[in-house]
Write a protein that holds these residues in place. Sequence first.
Motif, PDB file in Angstrom:
ATOM      1  N   ASP A   1       1.039  -1.176  -0.089  1.00 31.81           N
ATOM      2  CA  ASP A   1      -0.115  -0.577   0.194  1.00 31.81           C
ATOM      3  C   ASP A   1       0.744   1.252   0.155  1.00 31.81           C
ATOM      4  N   LYS A   2       2.053   1.315   1.034  1.00 34.71           N
ATOM      5  CA  LYS A   2       3.038   2.393   1.220  1.00 34.71           C
ATOM      6  C   LYS A   2       3.430   2.475  -0.946  1.00 34.71           C
ATOM      7  N   VAL A   3       3.951   1.250  -0.676  1.00 38.76           N
ATOM      8  CA  VAL A   3       4.913   0.840  -2.281  1.00 38.76           C
ATOM      9  C   VAL A   3       3.763   2.177  -3.424  1.00 38.76           C
ATOM     10  N   THR A   4       2.427   2.368  -3.087  1.00 35.33           N
ATOM     11  CA  THR A   4       1.795   2.626  -4.520  1.00 35.33           C
ATOM     12  C   THR A   4       1.590   4.192  -3.984  1.00 35.33           C
ATOM     13  N   ARG A   5       1.771   4.189  -2.848  1.00 41.52           N
ATOM     14  CA  ARG A   5       1.130   6.057  -2.661  1.00 41.52           C
ATOM     15  C   ARG A   5       2.801   6.496  -2.981  1.00 41.52           C
TER      16      ARG A   5
END
Length: 130
Positions: free
Chosen positions: A88-92
């Motif tokens: 999720d953090k990678v995407t953001r």
Amino acid sequence: MSAPKSAAATGQQQFGAGSAESLTRSVQDGLATTMEIPKKIMEANLETGSELLTFMSRRMKAQADLFGGIGHCHNADEAADMQRKFWDKVTRDYSEEMNHLAKIARKNFETVSGLMAPKTNGGDDQRRAL
């Protein structure tokens, strides 16, 4: 009584008083701008490269933290939750970084294109001098 001297004999240019100075100033401005463009392009490339390397550094640190954290998980659910949060953090992070790089590119494009744009008088000084 002597005949009037021609413009060529007096050393005056045919394109009018002050025009030679205007043309010289215009050419000097053009040369200064021409010398400034490669400098601004290099600065833009270095700024972008620096930003990309900084971002990659943050991503590598996050990846290392994930691997270290998974090693300390007590069960598969805990490891799966950690990976889900990581992705999720990678995407953001990638979305935010692309937006940031777009802002940098836009700013640098405006800087360089502003140098190449005609002066506010539209080159009238050069045309008048000719």
